[in-house]
Design an enzyme around this catalytic site. Sequence first.
Site, PDB file in Angstrom:
ATOM      1  N   SER A   1       0.803  -1.221   0.000  1.00 27.96           N
ATOM      2  CA  SER A   1       0.000   0.000   0.000  1.00 27.96           C
ATOM      3  C   SER A   1       0.843   1.282   0.000  1.00 27.96           C
ATOM      4  O   SER A   1       1.658   1.486  -0.891  1.00 27.96           O
ATOM      5  CB  SER A   1      -0.935  -0.059   1.205  1.00 27.96           C
TER       6      SER A   1
ATOM      7  N   THR B   1      -0.548  -1.576  12.427  1.00 29.81           N
ATOM      8  CA  THR B   1       0.433  -1.766  11.351  1.00 29.81           C
ATOM      9  C   THR B   1       1.864  -1.385  11.736  1.00 29.81           C
ATOM     10  O   THR B   1       2.792  -1.670  10.997  1.00 29.81           O
ATOM     11  CB  THR B   1       0.058  -0.921  10.114  1.00 29.81           C
TER      12      THR B   1
ATOM     13  N   ARG C   1      -0.873   5.259  18.824  1.00 32.47           N
ATOM     14  CA  ARG C   1      -1.251   6.496  18.130  1.00 32.47           C
ATOM     15  C   ARG C   1      -2.106   7.370  19.039  1.00 32.47           C
ATOM     16  O   ARG C   1      -2.925   6.864  19.807  1.00 32.47           O
ATOM     17  CB  ARG C   1      -2.039   6.187  16.862  1.00 32.47           C
TER      18      ARG C   1
HETATM   19  C1  16G Z   1      -4.460  -0.268   7.237  1.00 34.91           C
HETATM   20  C2  16G Z   1      -5.920  -0.307   6.927  1.00 34.91           C
HETATM   21  C3  16G Z   1      -6.529   1.072   7.056  1.00 34.91           C
HETATM   22  C4  16G Z   1      -6.270   1.633   8.428  1.00 34.91           C
HETATM   23  C5  16G Z   1      -4.806   1.595   8.750  1.00 34.91           C
HETATM   24  C6  16G Z   1      -4.598   1.923  10.197  1.00 34.91           C
HETATM   25  C7  16G Z   1      -7.129  -1.617   5.277  1.00 34.91           C
HETATM   26  C8  16G Z   1      -7.243  -2.018   3.852  1.00 34.91           C
HETATM   27  N1  16G Z   1      -6.146  -0.782   5.571  1.00 34.91           N
HETATM   28  O1  16G Z   1      -3.771   0.495   6.299  1.00 34.91           O
HETATM   29  O2  16G Z   1      -7.908   0.962   6.835  1.00 34.91           O
HETATM   30  O3  16G Z   1      -6.717   2.967   8.523  1.00 34.91           O
HETATM   31  O4  16G Z   1      -4.303   0.274   8.530  1.00 34.91           O
HETATM   32  O5  16G Z   1      -3.263   1.788  10.515  1.00 34.91           O
HETATM   33  O6  16G Z   1      -7.890  -2.054   6.123  1.00 34.91           O
HETATM   34  P1  16G Z   1      -2.793   1.816  12.010  1.00 34.91           P
HETATM   35  O7  16G Z   1      -3.497   0.693  12.740  1.00 34.91           O
HETATM   36  O8  16G Z   1      -1.335   1.679  11.942  1.00 34.91           O
HETATM   37  O9  16G Z   1      -3.204   3.144  12.566  1.00 34.91           O
HETATM   38 MG    MG Z   2      -3.667   1.256   0.270  1.00 35.43          MG
END
Ligand code: 16G
Ligand code: MG
Length: 571
Positions: free
Chosen positions: A94, A537, A542
């Site tokens: 992504s 991720t 956060r």
């Molecule tokens: C991923 C998710 C996105 C979310 C982000 C949060 C999908 C396809 N993608 O990119 O929706 O906003 O994670 O990231 O679900 P974080 O948990 O690191 O804040």
């Molecule tokens: Mg993406």
Amino acid sequence: MLPLCSLPKKASSFLHTHSLSLSLSAMEETQIASILKSSELYPIPQSVKLSYGTAGFRADASLLESTVYRVGILSSLRSLNLKSSTVGLMITASHNKVSDNGVKVSDPSGGMLSQEWEPFADQIANASSPQELVSLIKDFVKKEEIAIEKGGGEVWLGRDTRPSGERLLRAAEIGVRSVLGSVAVDVGVLTTPQLHWMVRAKNKGLKATESDYFENLVTSFKCLIDLIPVKVEISTLLLDGANGVGGMKMEVLRGFLSNLDVEIRNTGRDGGVLNEGVGADFVQKEKVVPLGFGVKDVGMRCASFDGDADRLVYFYIPSESCGDKVELLDGDKILSLFALFIKEQLNIIGDEGKQCRLGVVQTAYANGASTDYVKGMGLEVVFAKTGVKHLHEKAEEFDVGIYFEANGHGTILFSESFLSWLVGKQKDYSEGSDKHNAVSRLVAVSNLINQAVGDALSGLLLVEVILQHMGWSVQKWNELYKDLPSRQVKVEVPDRTAVVTTSEETKALKPLGIQDAINAEIKKYQHGRAFIRPSGTEDVVRVYAEASTQEDADSLANSVAQLVKSFLGSS
Ligand code: 16G
Ligand code: MG
């Protein structure tokens, strides 16, 4: 098929030292041998623990071959578990840097992999040896009663433009095929939403190639254009393709579209690097222009995709004196525009249209002003945990469910029953009448906007057609409401899992006492709102804060970050 005699030494000794072999059929033995053999090609790297997380596995691409191979196996099993329906496997990271990559699975519905399978994904990705891998698979196949002996699994493999994609795709193919009788189909370089769309279409028995995807967009876009009551002059849209697959696909698409004048920058062919200083994530987080944009573009309508084109944001540069700062129209603004348009069509249909349950799904990150705006339109707003799969699930509960994350992920879901009602009404109302036009617009929207996942290409076309319908500039659209100033920060802590939140992520349940301390900070600010959550991720906690001025939002975010450090320690 692999004859047993061709088993690698280690594999055959495993079969013999485990009494399992005694009760196994020849077919099962051959299957086990197949996985043991292929998995030896993909040993897992030392000391890496991977998790399927919010949206699949992501890591430095050099670490991922074994994971992708194993997700290939999982995808075949998923297909077999669902009567050999086609499953999608997408190789992308992504908006992450170009040296990263990732892998995620599309269920046959075109939605995300069932969350019930995520723990299995984690287990097999981290299995330390071929033997452990086989043992986990055997247990899972038994538990889920997967008819592995029948064969017939089918997995479509897509990848974005990352250089590591091709190599990882080969690993996925071997994983898929190591489940005997399963086929892997390489559907090439695609955006993530294209693959989801194609998988959904295939399983619905519809035309499902990439050309069918484009044709569907072109036809429904044209239908909406033809239904615009008063045609307006259109200005050029400037698109930042993030140096990724989205810009490349838009170049193909625009060749088939009239009524859309789009100049594409950051196509990846001009020496730019994927997601580096460009793309929807960069623009949304930094609120500055992406590379390739500047003062010459003051006042122009601009849009940004992320690296796999499932996020879309708009922006414009307000004046020369603003430097590189942009006025951002994020996922919340897109959602508001869509909600307004759909509500308008339902109003035209009249009392019957008002029966439709139109709802909005947001996350805790939605700007408070956007939530007030859609509530002010009389719409039901519900909140979901961060991550597309969570929003999607809630949006399915409505006749028309619009969901968006502020970061630009989102779409509009139409229930089957509401769609057939609309199609019926198209026949009832006389052609050319206001009601007929409104119903036809809604049917066209349901075709245009990706029903499988949020899709920057289809989202962009819908924004463009609505702006033309309304006769609005990007500035006029931006005036729907004024965002409350906000700030996001991240805090590195020794263990982010120590933060546990409520299901909507607005309150922290753990560590004990932290929420009271956050509440005390919030009280100090006008329109103050703040929350913390562990990232799905990245290895961080956060912090999000909102207040009536930017200084206050910054200050609230910083004090909450300090609280996180004092409760959890900093790493
Ligand atoms: C991923 C998710 C996105 C979310 C982000 C949060 C999908 C396809 N993608 O990119 O929706 O906003 O994670 O990231 O679900 P974080 O948990 O690191 O804040
Ligand atoms: Mg993406």
